[in-house]
Design an enzyme around this catalytic site. Structure first.
Site, PDB file in Angstrom:
ATOM      1  N   GLU A 494       0.838  -1.187   0.000  1.00 59.92           N
ATOM      2  CA  GLU A 494       0.000   0.000   0.000  1.00 59.92           C
ATOM      3  C   GLU A 494       0.886   1.255   0.000  1.00 59.92           C
ATOM      4  O   GLU A 494       1.711   1.431   0.894  1.00 59.92           O
ATOM      5  CB  GLU A 494      -0.907  -0.020   1.231  1.00 59.92           C
ATOM      6  CG  GLU A 494      -1.844  -1.226   1.239  1.00 59.92           C
ATOM      7  CD  GLU A 494      -2.322  -1.599   2.640  1.00 59.92           C
ATOM      8  OE1 GLU A 494      -2.168  -0.774   3.556  1.00 59.92           O
ATOM      9  OE2 GLU A 494      -2.824  -2.727   2.810  1.00 59.92           O
ATOM     10  N   GLU A 525      -4.069  -6.764   3.181  1.00 59.31           N
ATOM     11  CA  GLU A 525      -2.803  -7.313   3.665  1.00 59.31           C
ATOM     12  C   GLU A 525      -2.663  -8.823   3.459  1.00 59.31           C
ATOM     13  O   GLU A 525      -1.575  -9.312   3.145  1.00 59.31           O
ATOM     14  CB  GLU A 525      -2.625  -6.978   5.145  1.00 59.31           C
ATOM     15  CG  GLU A 525      -2.250  -5.542   5.418  1.00 59.31           C
ATOM     16  CD  GLU A 525      -3.413  -4.560   5.327  1.00 59.31           C
ATOM     17  OE1 GLU A 525      -3.166  -3.341   5.333  1.00 59.31           O
ATOM     18  OE2 GLU A 525      -4.572  -5.037   5.253  1.00 59.31           O
ATOM     19  N   GLN A 547       2.157  -1.874   5.524  1.00 62.88           N
ATOM     20  CA  GLN A 547       2.470  -0.466   5.794  1.00 62.88           C
ATOM     21  C   GLN A 547       2.877  -0.218   7.244  1.00 62.88           C
ATOM     22  O   GLN A 547       3.847   0.483   7.515  1.00 62.88           O
ATOM     23  CB  GLN A 547       1.276   0.403   5.422  1.00 62.88           C
ATOM     24  CG  GLN A 547       1.594   1.869   5.391  1.00 62.88           C
ATOM     25  CD  GLN A 547       0.482   2.659   4.720  1.00 62.88           C
ATOM     26  OE1 GLN A 547      -0.510   3.023   5.348  1.00 62.88           O
ATOM     27  NE2 GLN A 547       0.640   2.911   3.426  1.00 62.88           N
ATOM     28  N   ASP A 550       1.099  -2.989  12.889  1.00 65.26           N
ATOM     29  CA  ASP A 550      -0.237  -3.298  13.404  1.00 65.26           C
ATOM     30  C   ASP A 550      -1.098  -3.991  12.357  1.00 65.26           C
ATOM     31  O   ASP A 550      -1.929  -4.846  12.675  1.00 65.26           O
ATOM     32  CB  ASP A 550      -0.944  -2.010  13.834  1.00 65.26           C
ATOM     33  CG  ASP A 550      -0.105  -1.201  14.790  1.00 65.26           C
ATOM     34  OD1 ASP A 550      -0.409  -1.189  15.982  1.00 65.26           O
ATOM     35  OD2 ASP A 550       0.877  -0.588  14.322  1.00 65.26           O
ATOM     36  N   TYR A 551      -0.901  -3.631  11.089  1.00 66.83           N
ATOM     37  CA  TYR A 551      -1.737  -4.180  10.023  1.00 66.83           C
ATOM     38  C   TYR A 551      -1.367  -5.618   9.678  1.00 66.83           C
ATOM     39  O   TYR A 551      -2.081  -6.280   8.914  1.00 66.83           O
ATOM     40  CB  TYR A 551      -1.636  -3.309   8.765  1.00 66.83           C
ATOM     41  CG  TYR A 551      -2.063  -1.870   8.949  1.00 66.83           C
ATOM     42  CD1 TYR A 551      -2.770  -1.456  10.081  1.00 66.83           C
ATOM     43  CD2 TYR A 551      -1.763  -0.916   7.986  1.00 66.83           C
ATOM     44  CE1 TYR A 551      -3.152  -0.142  10.244  1.00 66.83           C
ATOM     45  CE2 TYR A 551      -2.141   0.407   8.135  1.00 66.83           C
ATOM     46  CZ  TYR A 551      -2.836   0.795   9.276  1.00 66.83           C
ATOM     47  OH  TYR A 551      -3.209   2.099   9.428  1.00 66.83           O
ATOM     48  N   ILE A 552      -0.257  -6.072  10.239  1.00 63.03           N
ATOM     49  CA  ILE A 552       0.135  -7.452   9.957  1.00 63.03           C
ATOM     50  C   ILE A 552      -0.870  -8.431  10.549  1.00 63.03           C
ATOM     51  O   ILE A 552      -0.935  -9.593  10.140  1.00 63.03           O
ATOM     52  CB  ILE A 552       1.562  -7.721  10.483  1.00 63.03           C
ATOM     53  CG1 ILE A 552       2.273  -8.762   9.599  1.00 63.03           C
ATOM     54  CG2 ILE A 552       1.560  -8.190  11.944  1.00 63.03           C
ATOM     55  CD1 ILE A 552       3.772  -8.854   9.864  1.00 63.03           C
ATOM     56  N   HIS A 592      -1.357   2.286  15.898  1.00 59.52           N
ATOM     57  CA  HIS A 592      -0.060   2.406  15.232  1.00 59.52           C
ATOM     58  C   HIS A 592       1.088   2.257  16.221  1.00 59.52           C
ATOM     59  O   HIS A 592       2.151   2.825  16.049  1.00 59.52           O
ATOM     60  CB  HIS A 592       0.056   3.758  14.511  1.00 59.52           C
ATOM     61  CG  HIS A 592      -0.900   3.916  13.377  1.00 59.52           C
ATOM     62  ND1 HIS A 592      -2.205   4.275  13.567  1.00 59.52           N
ATOM     63  CD2 HIS A 592      -0.753   3.751  12.043  1.00 59.52           C
ATOM     64  CE1 HIS A 592      -2.821   4.333  12.393  1.00 59.52           C
ATOM     65  NE2 HIS A 592      -1.960   4.018  11.453  1.00 59.52           N
TER      66      HIS A 592
END
Length: 803
Positions: A494, A525, A547, A550-552, A592
């Site tokens: 992203e 993701e 990105q 946390d988004y993992i 984040h």
């Protein structure tokens, strides 16, 4: 057994008949495997069974369109397809059911996965690539529903890369990008988000993918009316159908029992995907599941009598048989003989697989009994030992668990006794573990010379007048060198492409290397990671960017269930050296905060987890990883892109070692262990502690998985006799992991004069703002006071109580 003839070829009618009859033979053989496989589970010889009965005929059609170099990403009902392409034999089918650990006899996973999970071997014994264009390829299956979909996207995208990116060495990997990635999924599993995420991404990317949806109207006991809007997945996917103004999917529908139309449909799908690089969905309707979902239950409990009657009448093998006779391809007598022969052959295959499985275990049973009898004669507890020996003798079909469990109990009865045969028994037990434990535990990581931990360190070097630059410049210029050096390397995520990532670590690189090599993706993701897995399986070197750390969490299931287990579940016969690039640590706010280390550590064994403290270290990790075979997650420091670092003159060549810690300050009073952004706070605090007479030794972990392979931390503790782990993860997360490694693997307790300490973030996510960070994560004052308190406990007079 193989059936791969393209029926579009100019066959004589006799050749055509022979082809059809051979297909029917394979369908019957596959059905007999399913029927007998279920019985083996119900009689206790196998633990669990899930089979492909009811799906045989469409899989035959798929096999005919499947060419060498193509890839499959499927699920646990595709045994007929594997039989048809010659990648599975009936004996191997049963060896998988029995969990035979011999890879030559059970090439699907050497007993590591239950039967029905299929794979082909991509690697030679030394880890080098086979010629994947000269064989039929199947990526290793996993059980989680729809989790095969993200990987499928990458397998298909690799063909697009091979076709359109210049400079890549395609030898062994591709023939002009003409390979198709074939996916299979049950209709109920299309309800999963992973399915829709992948479908959307494939439509955007326009990759050569053919997805077969096997539709038997049920998901275990749940009917399609509870699974899918309109009870029809291809109906609701119509919006993805391409037209003259819009790119999209081609969507085809076909009855699962209609052999002739199935063959024609799959040939059409193959041509569209292979020639045009357009994804295709084949909705295969009217399929059945004659034995229900699995051996754990019966479908008679939830299917009506009418439905069961319909399934009996529309069984694809039965309908194919009727069509063969009606078309004068073969007589009832010919087909009956095929069926009888199949029953005989499969019974023999089952018997052979069982005998081959049991033979070495029974030999071990016979070998140990004389020794056990000798031990019984010499032990004061011989009466009790003989009872166990008699039990072992009476086990007709022993497992190694039976043998080891009982012999270890016998050892208990000999505690305090010393005689030669007891020592022999002790050695036998140890030897059994030495021989057998690797059968279940090896190949979590590469065991070849291309293991990541074998790549030697090359330190950064600097010109005398080296400039101080933003950290982002170092990472950017290192990536520039990587893409210039490795044509097979590419990065995507992203905001990765056009703007050069949100922190400008890829600034200008899309313009230089093109939109396929430095690419933007949608916000998705799980399928970003899936793209990377699939492309890595095909010999490319992808870097998938998430990105923020946390988004993992959106992708952790794919990382854990697929990426982390690929090398293990194939016993080293497939590799996916994907690099996942992300960033975290110390940003303020719940979403984040970037410190989910405990979860990743527990869920991603099989993937290196690297936590560089600055961008030079991060650049070195990327250079190291591109020379190795293990997948990895690199967590860059989110607040480090604008911090100044000295510019190395050997970007692209410098290498940060994996599994090696670094002592960045020597000291004598206490060993302080940390990593990432928190390490900088520790360094700042060290100066303040020095002012009150505390001299700390600071160790940068650098690599959480693997961890301190040289045991350098315990060497430090042997000098300081104290240790504190400082970490911004939650209590019991990475700090507990590090402490466990230090105490239980490095035996540091031998040197400790004070209790080992951990200082972590609070149990909640970090609150927003400066104060939120201060009250959520370890501050410089927290670190100072925690270390000072250890020294106060040691010497209260020199270090009076602080507060």
């Amino acid at each position: 057994m193989q059936t791969v003839t393209n029926l579009k070829d100019n066959l004589s009618f006799e050749d055509f008949k022979a082809e059809v009859i051979n297909d029917y033979r394979i369908a019957v053989i596959s059905r007999e495997c399913s029927l007998l496989g279920r019985r083996e589970v119900l009689t206790g010889k196998a633990k669990f069974g899930i089979f492909g009965d009811g799906k045989e005929v469409p899989q035959l059609a798929m096999a005919k369109a499947f060419l060498k170099g193509d890839w499959r990403s499927g699920y646990y009902r595709d045994q007929t397809f594997m039989l048809a392409i010659g990648a599975l034999t009936p004996e191997q089918f049963f060896a998988g059911l029995y969990a035979n650990t011999n890879l030559e006899l059970e090439p699907m996973s050497a007993g590591r996965q239950m039967g029905g999970h299929f794979v082909t071997h991509s690697l030679n014994d030394n880890g080098s690539w086979k010629d994947l264009t000269a064989q039929y390829n199947s990526s290793a299956d996993i059980s989680p529903t729809a989790a095969q979909m993200p990987r499928l996207l990458g397998l298909a995208q690799a063909s697009k890369i091979f076709r359109n990116v210049k400079g890549i060495n395609k030898t062994n990997f591709s023939k002009k990008g003409n390979e198709v990635a074939w996916g299979t999924i049950g209709n109920a599993s299309t309800s999963e988000g992973l399915f829709f995420e992948t479908i959307n991404a494939a439509g955007v990317l326009q990759v050569p993918m053919v997805i077969s949806i096997w539709d038997d109207e049920y998901g275990i006991s749940v009917h399609a009316k509870h699974q899918t809007t309109k009870e029809d997945i291809s109906e609701i996917l119509k919006g993805f159908q391409r037209d003259k103004d819009h790119k999209g999917f081609e969507i085809l529908r076909v009855k699962g029992w209609d052999y002739a139309n199935l063959v024609e449909t799959y040939q059409e799908a193959s041509a569209i995907a292979r020639e045009e690089h357009v994804p295709v969905i084949i909705h295969v309707l009217d399929l059945t599941q004659p034995q229900g979902h699995s051996t754990s239950g019966s479908h008679e409990r939830y299917k009506s009598a009418e439905r069961l009657e319909w399934e009996a009448n529309h069984d694809c093998n039965k309908k194919m048989r009727e069509w063969i006779i009606e078309s004068n391809i073969a007589t009832n007598e010919v087909l009956t003989e095929i069926e009888r022969a199949a029953k005989r052959d499969i019974r023999q295959a089952k018997k052979n697989a069982w005998n081959t499985f049991m033979r070495p275990i029974k030999k071990e049973q016979q070998d140990i009994i004389p020794l056990l009898k000798k031990v019984a004669k010499q032990s004061v507890n011989g009466v009790f030992i003989n009872k166990i020996v008699d039990h072992i003798i009476k086990i007709d079909e022993p497992t190694r668990k039976d043998l080891l469990s009982n012999t270890r109990k016998i050892l208990r009865y000999t505690i305090g006794e010393t005689f030669e045969d007891k020592i022999k028994l002790h050695d036998w037990v140890n030897n059994m573990f030495a021989i057998n434990q690797p059968k279940f535990s090896s190949h979590l990581y590469s065991e070849t010379q291309r293991s990541n931990i074998r790549i030697q360190e090359i330190k950064p070097t600097y010109n005398d007048d080296a400039e101080q630059v933003d950290g982002r410049i170092i990472i950017r210029d290192n990536f520039d060198t990587i893409f210039n050096t490795y044509p097979e390397a590419l990065i995507f995520g992203e905001d990765t492409g056009n703007i050069g990532d949100v922190n400008q670590g890829l600034e200008g690189l899309q313009e230089k290397y093109g939109e396929l090599r430095v690419a933007d993706t949608g916000i998705r993701e799980a399928s970003i990671v899936g793209q990377g897995i699939g492309m890595a399986l095909r010999g490319l070197r992808p870097i998938a960017e998430i990105q923020y750390l946390d988004y993992i969490l959106y992708a952790i299931q794919i990382i854990s269930d697929d990426l982390a287990t690929t090398h293990y579940r194939t016993k080293g016969k497939q590799k996916a050296p994907l690099i996942i690039r992300t960033r975290g640590h110390r940003l303020e706010g719940i979403w984040h905060s970037g410190s989910q280390m405990g979860g990743i550590l527990n869920l991603a064994k099989g993937v290196n987890l690297l936590v560089p403290r600055n961008m030079t270290k991060a650049a070195g990790f990327y250079n190291t990883l591109l020379l190795g075979d293990d997948p990895a997650i690199v967590v860059e420091c989110l607040n480090g892109y604008r911090l100044k670092e000295k510019m190395p003159n050997n970007l692209g060549a410098l290498k940060t070692p994996i599994g090696v810690v670094e002592t960045i300050k020597e000291g004598s009073d206490i060993t302080v262990v940390s990593y990432g952004s928190t390490l900088r706070i520790v360094e700042e605090t060290a100066k303040e502690l020095s002012a009150v007479g505390v001299n700390i030794e600071i160790i940068d972990v650098q690599s959480l998985i693997p961890f301190d392979l040289n045991h350098d931390i315990v060497k430090s503790i042997s000098k300081t006799n104290r240790v504190m782990i400082i970490d911004e993860d939650v209590p019991g997360g990475a700090s507990a992991y590090i402490l466990d490694k230090i105490l239980n693997q490095q035996n540091a307790f031998e040197y400790l004069d004070s209790a080992p300490k951990t200082l972590t973030a609070k149990s909640h996510r970090p609150a927003y703002g400066n104060d939120g960070d201060y009250f959520s994560k370890p501050s410089a004052e927290d670190i100072f006071e925690a270390i000072y308190d250890v020294m106060h406990e040691l010497n209260p007079s020199n270090y009076p109580k602080l507060r």
